[in-house]
Design an enzyme around this catalytic site. Sequence first.
Site, PDB file in Angstrom:
ATOM      1  N   SER A  87       0.868  -0.807   0.225  1.00 14.41           N
ATOM      2  CA  SER A  87      -0.250   0.175   0.456  1.00 14.41           C
ATOM      3  C   SER A  87       0.532   1.101  -0.138  1.00 14.41           C
ATOM      4  CB  SER A  87      -0.949  -0.039   0.848  1.00 14.41           C
ATOM      5  OG  SER A  87      -1.495   1.336   1.119  1.00 14.41           O
ATOM      6  N   ASP A 142      -3.251   6.685  -3.438  1.00 13.05           N
ATOM      7  CA  ASP A 142      -0.560   5.981  -3.151  1.00 13.05           C
ATOM      8  C   ASP A 142      -1.075   4.480  -4.054  1.00 13.05           C
ATOM      9  OD1 ASP A 142      -3.372   3.622  -2.655  1.00 13.05           O
ATOM     10  OD2 ASP A 142      -2.811   3.117  -0.546  1.00 13.05           O
ATOM     11  N   ASP A 175      -0.662   1.025  -4.237  1.00 15.44           N
ATOM     12  CA  ASP A 175      -2.170   0.835  -4.680  1.00 15.44           C
ATOM     13  C   ASP A 175      -3.274   0.509  -4.896  1.00 15.44           C
ATOM     14  OD1 ASP A 175      -2.850   0.859  -1.856  1.00 15.44           O
ATOM     15  OD2 ASP A 175      -3.295  -1.514  -1.706  1.00 15.44           O
ATOM     16  N   ASP A 224      -5.806   2.601  -3.580  1.00 15.60           N
ATOM     17  CA  ASP A 224      -6.906   2.575  -2.635  1.00 15.60           C
ATOM     18  C   ASP A 224      -7.037   3.908  -2.183  1.00 15.60           C
ATOM     19  OD1 ASP A 224      -4.754   1.846  -0.698  1.00 15.60           O
ATOM     20  OD2 ASP A 224      -6.171  -0.371  -0.180  1.00 15.60           O
ATOM     21  N   ARG A 225      -6.216   4.608  -1.604  1.00 11.90           N
ATOM     22  CA  ARG A 225      -6.437   5.474  -0.808  1.00 11.90           C
ATOM     23  C   ARG A 225      -7.366   7.095  -2.166  1.00 11.90           C
ATOM     24  NH1 ARG A 225      -2.852   5.808   4.741  1.00 11.90           N
ATOM     25  NH2 ARG A 225      -2.868   3.764   5.521  1.00 11.90           N
ATOM     26  N   LYS A 232     -11.229   0.149  -0.335  1.00 16.20           N
ATOM     27  CA  LYS A 232     -11.771   1.254  -0.857  1.00 16.20           C
ATOM     28  C   LYS A 232     -10.697   1.341  -1.943  1.00 16.20           C
ATOM     29  CE  LYS A 232      -7.632   1.958   2.050  1.00 16.20           C
ATOM     30  NZ  LYS A 232      -6.939   1.455   3.155  1.00 16.20           N
TER      31      LYS A 232
HETATM   32  C1  G1P Z   1      -3.949   2.028   8.313  1.00 17.69           C
HETATM   33  C2  G1P Z   1      -5.168   2.892   8.378  1.00 17.69           C
HETATM   34  C3  G1P Z   1      -6.355   2.145   8.539  1.00 17.69           C
HETATM   35  C4  G1P Z   1      -6.331   0.589   6.797  1.00 17.69           C
HETATM   36  C5  G1P Z   1      -5.231   0.789   6.651  1.00 17.69           C
HETATM   37  C6  G1P Z   1      -5.473  -0.272   5.132  1.00 17.69           C
HETATM   38  O1  G1P Z   1      -4.226   0.555   8.933  1.00 17.69           O
HETATM   39  O2  G1P Z   1      -5.404   3.280   9.871  1.00 17.69           O
HETATM   40  O3  G1P Z   1      -7.615   3.117   7.631  1.00 17.69           O
HETATM   41  O4  G1P Z   1      -7.886   0.729   6.545  1.00 17.69           O
HETATM   42  O5  G1P Z   1      -3.556   1.041   6.819  1.00 17.69           O
HETATM   43  O6  G1P Z   1      -4.990   0.916   4.327  1.00 17.69           O
HETATM   44  P1  G1P Z   1      -3.266   1.009  10.532  1.00 17.69           P
HETATM   45  O7  G1P Z   1      -1.756   0.987   9.998  1.00 17.69           O
HETATM   46  O8  G1P Z   1      -3.564   1.629  11.479  1.00 17.69           O
HETATM   47  O9  G1P Z   1      -3.425  -0.775  10.960  1.00 17.69           O
HETATM   48 ZN    ZN Z   2      -3.780   0.844  -0.140  1.00 18.69          ZN
END
Ligand code: G1P
Ligand code: ZN
Length: 547
Positions: free
Chosen positions: A116, A281, A283, A285-286, A380
């Site tokens: 990601s 981001d 991959d 999805d963000r 997402k």
């Molecule tokens: C983080 C984000 C979370 C998201 C995840 C994957 O996870 O806080 O909302 O779903 O990345 O993109 P975390 O590192 O907080 O466990």
């Molecule tokens: Zn991602």
Amino acid sequence: MSIQSIQTISTQPFSGQKPGTSGLRKSVPTFQQPHYLQNFVQSIFDSLEDYQGQTLVVGGDGRYFNRDATQIILKMAAANGFGRVKVGQHGILSTPATSCVIRKYNALGGIILSASHNPGGSNGDFGIKYNTGNGGPAPEKVTEAMFARSKTITEYKILAAADVDLDTLGELTLGDMVVEVIDSVADYQELMESLFDFDRIRTLLTDGGFRMCMDSLHAVTGPYAYAIFEQRLGAPAGTVQNGVPLEDFGGGHPDPNLVYAHDLVDVLFGENAPDFGAASDGDGDRNMILGHHFFVNPSDSLAILAANAKLVPGYKDGLAGIARSMPTSAAADRVAARLGIACFETPTGWKFFGNLLDAGKATLCGEESFGTGSNHIREKDGLWAVLFWLNILAVRQQSVEAIVQEHWQIYGRNFYSRHDYEGVDSDRAQALVDHVHAQMPTLKGKTFGAYEVDYADDFGYTDPIDGSISKNQGIRIGFTDGSRLVLRLSGTGTQGATLRLYLESYEPNIAKHTLDPQVALGGLIEIAEELAQIKSFTGMDKPTVIT
Ligand code: G1P
Ligand code: ZN
């Protein structure tokens, strides 16, 4: 031995192959150890039922080791009896595109190669994640089965064969399995065209008055963004910046926030800034959404998409419900209440939305971590959010800032911020959590200046669809005026621990809506320090990232 014989390789378990918030993430050198990836892939396959002859989708975000890993997975899928693998050209598929392809072609599931938003390159991070037939991340009971298998594995199967040509579209065979190299963008683009008013967005982007900038941060969405924004929607060449995917993301940190997407921030907050900016981001999805000299908080973005959904063709009949992760602000709850629909609060991580989406209980979902999506797939979706905003802008013909401010006027403003402390020593981070835990039983009723603690707990979730229970999903300290502090440790990092502090307060008074969130939340920030002793436990005098 024939040229393509199935080999059974003896192996020994590796410790620590436990999938986190979003799959197994480790450094590239960890994944490059002999048998490391193979063990985990075999553990995935061994946890699946009835996969013989079935279709698997494979793709990744193009980071370092993506191609090598893809070849290994193809050969292992062939040796294990899959019927077909649909693989993205060059081994590339964004996470949302993978979800789309799994669903569209009724695949058994898919493997996504990505870490990601974590940095890439030969010393960066790599990751692998399994998605089920609904297109979404495997639920915890499936990932737990994989982890359990990884602890007892003794052998894996792989086809001894030459590497597959991943660069040419079309079908070829690998052992008894068909490998289909697919266009990475086409299926995804078709889905986007079915949801959004492309004609109207095209007019917005070509009539001369409106300018946008899309920053793909040298990650996976580059090819998607060129195809959709520049080619299909007619935005001028140069609209997409950092659009060529690179194995190390150009040395950057492919996370669309105010700190890491600084090129885009400089453009949108600079002179002669465009009207709209977006980033995605590693991959895809963000998403981060910016207006002219204006940042849209992701929690607000979810609420605004929900409030304006009827303006968008794919959502014109309204929403069944909204779901947000626990740390995400309650801005969406206010929209849901006004629409008379349910708002679900789930633990952090997209996998918790899957059941609600499958059951038709939620249409839009979002997380404060720059994640928004809907029932169109089970991940997402960064570019989907960008198109959703563009569709709203094309209809409303107002600036991003005007739309957000109008939203606050109607619903009030949920001031929100997240403070991340990255790279904290794991023991010290745990000690901080323990320290707050120890205080929890006595916090209710305690006052801190103007704030009185209403509740203090560790968030637990019972899935309303299948009844599964997830405990210890983050410490919540709620105050009687509705403000909240949330503390949790990241489940996606690979070095030490990352402490996340989430802060939220509600402000109905329009005159105060232009306050800087860090100022509006100043009192809560002080209480967090008092309760959690963040400076002394982390050894840091300020967060590494504030969003
Ligand atoms: C983080 C984000 C979370 C998201 C995840 C994957 O996870 O806080 O909302 O779903 O990345 O993109 P975390 O590192 O907080 O466990
Ligand atoms: Zn991602």
